[in-house]
Design an enzyme around this catalytic site. Structure first.
Site, mmCIF file in Angstrom:
data_model
loop_
_atom_site.group_PDB
_atom_site.id
_atom_site.type_symbol
_atom_site.label_atom_id
_atom_site.label_comp_id
_atom_site.label_asym_id
_atom_site.label_seq_id
_atom_site.Cartn_x
_atom_site.Cartn_y
_atom_site.Cartn_z
ATOM 1 N N TRP A 60 38.861 27.430 43.650
ATOM 2 C CA TRP A 60 38.440 28.344 42.584
ATOM 3 C C TRP A 60 38.777 29.795 42.927
ATOM 4 O O TRP A 60 38.540 30.246 44.053
ATOM 5 C CB TRP A 60 36.929 28.221 42.396
ATOM 6 C CG TRP A 60 36.333 29.305 41.562
ATOM 7 C CD1 TRP A 60 35.895 30.533 41.994
ATOM 8 C CD2 TRP A 60 36.111 29.288 40.148
ATOM 9 N NE1 TRP A 60 35.406 31.264 40.933
ATOM 10 C CE2 TRP A 60 35.527 30.517 39.794
ATOM 11 C CE3 TRP A 60 36.349 28.332 39.140
ATOM 12 C CZ2 TRP A 60 35.171 30.840 38.481
ATOM 13 C CZ3 TRP A 60 35.995 28.657 37.838
ATOM 14 C CH2 TRP A 60 35.414 29.897 37.519
ATOM 15 N N ASN A 62 38.187 33.782 41.024
ATOM 16 C CA ASN A 62 37.867 34.591 39.851
ATOM 17 C C ASN A 62 38.264 36.038 40.059
ATOM 18 O O ASN A 62 39.453 36.282 40.345
ATOM 19 C CB ASN A 62 36.444 34.346 39.312
ATOM 20 C CG ASN A 62 35.296 34.542 40.261
ATOM 21 O OD1 ASN A 62 35.202 33.888 41.274
ATOM 22 N ND2 ASN A 62 34.376 35.421 39.921
ATOM 23 N N ASP A 63 37.366 36.978 39.968
ATOM 24 C CA ASP A 63 37.725 38.394 39.829
ATOM 25 C C ASP A 63 38.698 38.930 40.895
ATOM 26 O O ASP A 63 38.508 38.663 42.082
ATOM 27 C CB ASP A 63 36.470 39.270 39.935
ATOM 28 C CG ASP A 63 35.283 38.720 39.191
ATOM 29 O OD1 ASP A 63 35.425 37.721 38.475
ATOM 30 O OD2 ASP A 63 34.195 39.294 39.341
ATOM 31 N N ASP A 189 28.880 44.924 41.272
ATOM 32 C CA ASP A 189 30.293 45.258 41.055
ATOM 33 C C ASP A 189 30.587 46.756 41.130
ATOM 34 O O ASP A 189 31.052 47.368 40.144
ATOM 35 C CB ASP A 189 30.793 44.683 39.722
ATOM 36 C CG ASP A 189 30.412 43.219 39.541
ATOM 37 O OD1 ASP A 189 30.225 42.532 40.556
ATOM 38 O OD2 ASP A 189 30.292 42.767 38.372
ATOM 39 N N GLU A 243 29.419 43.924 33.619
ATOM 40 C CA GLU A 243 29.979 43.489 34.892
ATOM 41 C C GLU A 243 31.239 44.311 35.156
ATOM 42 O O GLU A 243 31.876 44.830 34.242
ATOM 43 C CB GLU A 243 30.333 41.998 34.844
ATOM 44 C CG GLU A 243 29.126 41.094 34.642
ATOM 45 C CD GLU A 243 29.432 39.602 34.841
ATOM 46 O OE1 GLU A 243 28.706 38.947 35.574
ATOM 47 O OE2 GLU A 243 30.401 39.117 34.236
ATOM 48 N N ASP A 275 29.309 40.668 29.898
ATOM 49 C CA ASP A 275 28.859 39.341 30.312
ATOM 50 C C ASP A 275 28.545 38.465 29.089
ATOM 51 O O ASP A 275 28.784 37.259 29.090
ATOM 52 C CB ASP A 275 27.602 39.522 31.186
ATOM 53 C CG ASP A 275 27.254 38.271 31.950
ATOM 54 O OD1 ASP A 275 28.120 37.399 32.089
ATOM 55 O OD2 ASP A 275 26.101 38.166 32.408
HETATM 56 N N1 DQQ Z 1 31.961 37.665 39.146
HETATM 57 C C1 DQQ Z 1 31.361 38.065 40.388
HETATM 58 C C2 DQQ Z 1 30.314 39.074 40.021
HETATM 59 C C3 DQQ Z 1 30.810 39.597 38.735
HETATM 60 C C4 DQQ Z 1 31.349 38.381 38.063
HETATM 61 C C5 DQQ Z 1 30.795 36.861 41.072
HETATM 62 C C6 DQQ Z 1 32.341 38.682 36.990
HETATM 63 O O1 DQQ Z 1 30.212 40.077 41.022
HETATM 64 O O2 DQQ Z 1 29.799 40.225 38.006
HETATM 65 O O3 DQQ Z 1 31.826 35.967 41.426
HETATM 66 O O4 DQQ Z 1 33.187 37.597 36.726
#
Ligand code: DQQ
Length: 575
Positions: A60, A62-63, A189, A243, A275
């Site tokens: 996985w 993500n950000d 964040d 976020e 969000d």
């Molecule tokens: N993903 C992170 C957070 C953020 C969110 C956690 C945004 O810090 O707010 O994986 O996709």
């Protein structure tokens, strides 16, 4: 990603600690060679892996986190689950590049190791301090599952790859307290910090109070002791949790600026990842350094209905200033549109969009975005279509490129503007309009554009196209990415996306440029020279690899001029 509730977090924590114990030490691998590089999976078993979009070998992602350039090396960190293809066990994975296209993997840079981040190392940003020394502020999840902000610094500043990171012994540096009114499950964040003319650093952290999204402001003289300001940099009721905020200066000249720059010729952008809607929304406005507040320009809409970096799938983005090439570069996470079961089966989830340069449009009312030019070095086997009229009902195949991994730039001109369909002022939502008027719904000026990742008998295709309408005082251009026929597999989310493109006719002609970056399971499209971006994830079952086709079409009753089309196969990037 919405933050999991505390019970889910507790469950994930218990699960991970009972099956595979969480490594509480900050393990550091010393050389680049010690990182095992997984072989690329075979295309036959993995038709949706990308050829030139960034993704790790498995699991996985993500950000994007902490992008920066240091000693001529580009760094990308990202939220990563080392243990599976779903969100959880979050650490900061790390890769570097000299050209933003080819990437070299490094050991995990930041992982849970101290009370202030033992339940996860969530998103954050890098700041280059005085003398160009990098520092990372990131959100840690503490044993009480509270969100707190931590500092990590390189162990060895002479290492351009910044392999080892040391956490501050003062962590957490910012935390919810009984008196500071911060909601401990909505405090995360941190952005890249900026330096005010008073010598103090400023940083914002995403938050909400009830339904009021806010950018909580902190100040510091030494980057270690942070004091919360009495007021947020900005907030807006009704927008929910903010976020991954991002705050930076822009100008109409297509160059970038250091995050700390301000002045009468610059505007500021505040981007927040909502969000509630999972969209990256931004406004343009002014940063008043004396009052330490950001004020969006009049007419800028906050929250739903406002400007978005991308009207498709694109979230938790972050920019950085490339001081070598004097530009601001935007990274964004593109999540899957497939089911969790498929993600687990294929063993991975999430890609990063191609980095984009961002600057202010001449109108001053929106941003422009364009893929970084470095990506063009992957272009090969150019195919050109020359000037021609696409008669009503045209579907013309573009032969000679590998259509599953391509870069296509088309230039259309709509001439008979008086023939445009009337625009109903009630059509305020372009996404709904695109799903009502998909590629197969005949119009007059449009739909015209591309069918990408199309199968031989057009059982599958993703249509990226325009429609032109006549509004009361001006023409209205709609750009759509219609995924409804993208796959015969109905377990995927095939939502159609759309946006209005703010372009005006010149001497009675409307010129519309469309660039599409096609990469197996992602289609990133730029309309009106970067005025509108739409990114889609698609999972064709037949239009894969060499069976994928590319077509140009016109399903309107009026002819459309294709002034030119340049299409290239794209080579694989070294990722
Ligand atoms: N993903 C992170 C957070 C953020 C969110 C956690 C945004 O810090 O707010 O994986 O996709």
């Amino acid at each position: 990603m919405s933050p999991p509730s505390s019970s889910i977090l507790l469950f994930l924590f218990l699960l991970s600690s009972s099956l595979v114990p969480l490594d509480a030490s900050h393990e550091v691998l010393r050389t680049l060679r010690s990182v095992p590089i997984a072989p690329s999976p075979s295309p036959a078993s993995q038709p949706y892996r990308t050829g030139y979009h960034f993704q790790p070998p498995k699991n996985w992602m993500n950000d994007p986190n902490g992008p920066m350039i240091y000693k001529g090396i580009y760094h990308l960190f990202y939220q990563y689950n080392p243990k599976g293809a779903v969100w959880g066990n979050i650490v900061w994975a790390h890769s570097t590049s000299t050209n933003l296209v080819d990437w070299f993997p490094h050991p995990i840079a930041i992982q849970p190791s101290q009370p202030s981040d033992i339940n996860g190392c969530w998103s954050g940003s890098a700041t280059l301090l005085r003398g160009g020394r990098p520092a990372i502020l990131y959100t840690g999840i503490n044993p009480e599952n509270q969100q707190v902000q931590n500092l990590a610094e390189p162990k060895n500043y002479s290492d351009p790859f910044l392999i080892e990171w040391v956490k501050s012994s003062g962590n957490p540096l910012m935390a919810p307290t009984p008196t500071n009114m911060i909601n401990s499950s909505s405090f995360r964040d941190p952005t890249t910090a900026w330096l005010g003319s008073d010598g103090r650093w400023r940083v914002i952290v995403g938050s909400k109070r009830n339904a009021r999204g806010m950018a909580i402001l902190y100040r510091s003289k030494n980057f270690v002791n942070w004091v919360k300001a009495k007021h947020p940099l900005h907030s807006k009721n009704g927008t929910g949790m903010w976020e991954c905020p991002d705050f930076y200066p822009v100008s109409k000249v297509p160059v970038g600026f250091d995050t700390s720059e301000n002045g009468p010729t610059l505007k500021h952008v505040l981007k927040v990842s909502l969000d509630d809607t999972k969209h990256d929304q931004y406004t343009i406005g002014n940063y008043n350094e004396v009052r330490d507040v950001y004020v969006p320009d009049e007419g800028q809409i906050e929250g739903a209905g406002g400007l978005r970096y991308d009207y498709g799938k694109y979230y938790a983005s972050k920019t950085f200033f490339d001081s070598e090439k004097k530009r601001r570069i935007l990274w964004g996470w593109v999540n899957e549109s497939s089911s969790t079961e498929s993600d687990i089966k294929k063993g991975w989830s999430g890609v990063q969009a191609i980095p984009r340069t961002v600057w202010l449009d001449a109108s001053g009312k929106q941003l422009l975005q364009w893929p970084i030019p470095e990506i063009e070095y992957l272009r090969t086997n150019k195919v050109e279509l020359s000037r021609q009229v696409l008669k009503p009902g045209t579907t013309l195949e573009v032969n000679g490129i590998s259509a599953a991994q391509a870069d296509v730039e088309s230039f259309f001109v709509a001439k008979n503007l008086d023939k445009a369909e009337a625009f109903d002022p009630k059509w305020t939502d372009p996404q709904i309009l695109c799903s009502r008027k998909g590629a197969s719904v005949k119009g007059s000026l449009g739909p015209f554009g591309l069918l990408v990742l199309a199968s031989k008998g057009l059982e599958e295709y993703t249509a990226v196209f325009f429609r032109v309408f006549k509004g009361q005082n001006k023409y209205v251009v709609l750009m759509c990415s219609d995924q409804s026929r993208s796959s015969l597999d109905n377990t995927n989310d095939k939502t159609t996306y759309g946006a209005f493109v703010d372009v005006d006719p010149v001497q009675g002609f409307l010129s519309l440029n469309l660039r599409s970056l096609i990469d197996h399971s992602i289609v990133e499209s730029f309309g009106g020279r970067g005025k509108v971006c739409i990114t889609a994830r698609v999972y064709p079952t037949q239009a894969i690899e060499s069976s994928a086709r590319l077509l140009v079409f016109n399903n309107g009753t009026e002819g459309i001029e294709l002034t030119k089309m340049d299409a290239w196969s794209m080579k694989r990037a070294q990722i």
